[in-house]
Design a protein around this motif. Structure first.
Motif, short mmCIF file in Angstrom:
data_model
loop_
_atom_site.label_atom_id
_atom_site.label_comp_id
_atom_site.label_asym_id
_atom_site.label_seq_id
_atom_site.Cartn_x
_atom_site.Cartn_y
_atom_site.Cartn_z
N ASN B 103 0.81 -1.21 0.00
CA ASN B 103 0.00 0.00 0.00
C ASN B 103 0.84 1.26 0.00
OD1 ASN B 103 -2.25 -1.59 -0.01
ND2 ASN B 103 -2.53 -1.52 2.19
N GLN B 104 2.06 1.18 -0.44
CA GLN B 104 2.87 2.38 -0.48
C GLN B 104 2.51 3.22 -1.70
OE1 GLN B 104 4.93 3.51 1.79
NE2 GLN B 104 4.44 1.76 3.06
N PRO B 105 2.26 4.49 -1.49
CA PRO B 105 1.92 5.34 -2.62
C PRO B 105 3.16 5.64 -3.46
CG PRO B 105 2.08 6.65 -0.63
CD PRO B 105 2.23 5.23 -0.21
N GLN B 106 2.95 5.86 -4.72
CA GLN B 106 4.01 6.35 -5.57
C GLN B 106 4.00 7.88 -5.52
OE1 GLN B 106 2.57 4.42 -9.23
NE2 GLN B 106 4.60 3.54 -9.41
#
Lengths: 113, 117
Positions: B103-106
Motif C-alpha cells: 500500500n505504499q503510494p508512488q
C-alpha cells in the motif's frame, strides 16, 4: 481493450456541488486500487489506496469506494472547489509480482464558479 | 526539495537525435519507475528499478529506449534516434518499498515534456 475504464471522460460542475467518478476494471488477480489527482502540467498525486478488503476510504473531501465483486470503484468529490479541476486517474495493481499497474485514462473534471 | 525532481522540464529536439532525461527520487525510496504519458492517454509503464535487483524492463517500447539507475539514487532514461511518436510526457515516480502489491503510494515528479520535431 483497456483493463481500466473510467467514466465520464470529462465533467463540468459548479463550484460547491458534488460529483462522482466511475472506474470499472477487468484486472485479475487484483491487489489494490488507487485514485490519483493530476493537475495540468504536474505529476499525479495519490489520493487513496484500497485493498480488496476495503470498501471505502476518505481523504478530506474525496471518498473512494470499492466493490471487488463487481470490479467497480467510484470517487466522490464533496463540495467541489475550483482547485479540484484536474484529471482523476484510477489505477489497479496486478497481484502477480511483476510490479505492474494498469492505468485508466482519467476523468477530466472542470469546476466552474 | 522533498519531492521527486525531473529534468529538464521541457525538451524539444529534432528527429534522430538522442535525448537523456533525469530523475532524482525521494531520498530513501528504494523503488523507482518510469512512465510515458501521451496526450489524452493513460500512463504506460516503461521500466522499474528496485534496489540492486535487476530492473523490470518489460515496458520499454523498443531497443532505442534504455534506463540506468545508480544504487538507490538518480536515474536516467535515454532515447536514441528519437522519432516523432516518442513525443510525450515522461514521468518518474518513486516509492518507499518496492513492489506495488503493498500500500505504499508512488510519488511522482512533474515529468519531462518531450517534443520531437
Amino acid at each position: 481493450k483497456n483493463q481500466v475504464e473510467q467514466s465520464p471522460q470529462s465533467l463540468i460542475i459548479l463550484e460547491g456541488k458534488n460529483c462522482t467518478l466511475q472506474c470499472n476494471y477487468t484486472v485479475s488477480p487484483f491487489s489494490n486500487l488507487r485514485w490519483y489527482k493530476q493537475d495540468t502540467g504536474r505529476g499525479p498525486v495519490s489520493l487513496t489506496i484500497m485493498t480488496f478488503s476495503e470498501n471505502t476510504k476518505s481523504n478530506g473531501r474525496y471518498t473512494a469506494t470499492l466493490d471487488a465483486d463487481t470490479k467497480q470503484s467510484s470517487l466522490h468529490i464533496t463540495a467541489s472547489q475550483l482547485s479540484d479541476s484536474a484529471s482523476y486517474i484510477c489505477v489497479v495493481s496486478v497481484s502477480y509480482g511483476n510490479n505492474r499497474l494498469a492505468f485508466g485514462k482519467g476523468n477530466q473534471v472542470v469546476v466552474i464558479p | 526539495g522533498a519531492g521527486v525532481s525531473q529534468s529538464p522540464s521541457n525538451k524539444v529536439t529534432e528527429k534522430g537525435k538522442d535525448v537523456e532525461l533525469r530523475c532524482d527520487p525521494i531520498s530513501g525510496h528504494t523503488a523507482l519507475y518510469w512512465y510515458r504519458q501521451r496526450l489524452g492517454q493513460g500512463l504506460e509503464f516503461l521500466i522499474y528499478f528496485q534496489g540492486n535487483s535487476a530492473p523490470d524492463k518489460s515496458g520499454l517500447p523498443s531497443d532505442r529506449f534504455s534506463a540506468e539507475r545508480t544504487g538507490e539514487s538518480v536515474s536516467t532514461l535515454t532515447i536514441q534516434r528519437t522519432q516523432q511518436e516518442d513525443s510525450a510526457v515522461y514521468l518518474c515516480a518513486s516509492s518507499l518499498i518496492g513492489g506495488l502489491l503493498g500500500n505504499q503510494p508512488q510519488h511522482f515528479g512533474d515529468g519531462t515534456r518531450l517534443s520531437i520535431l
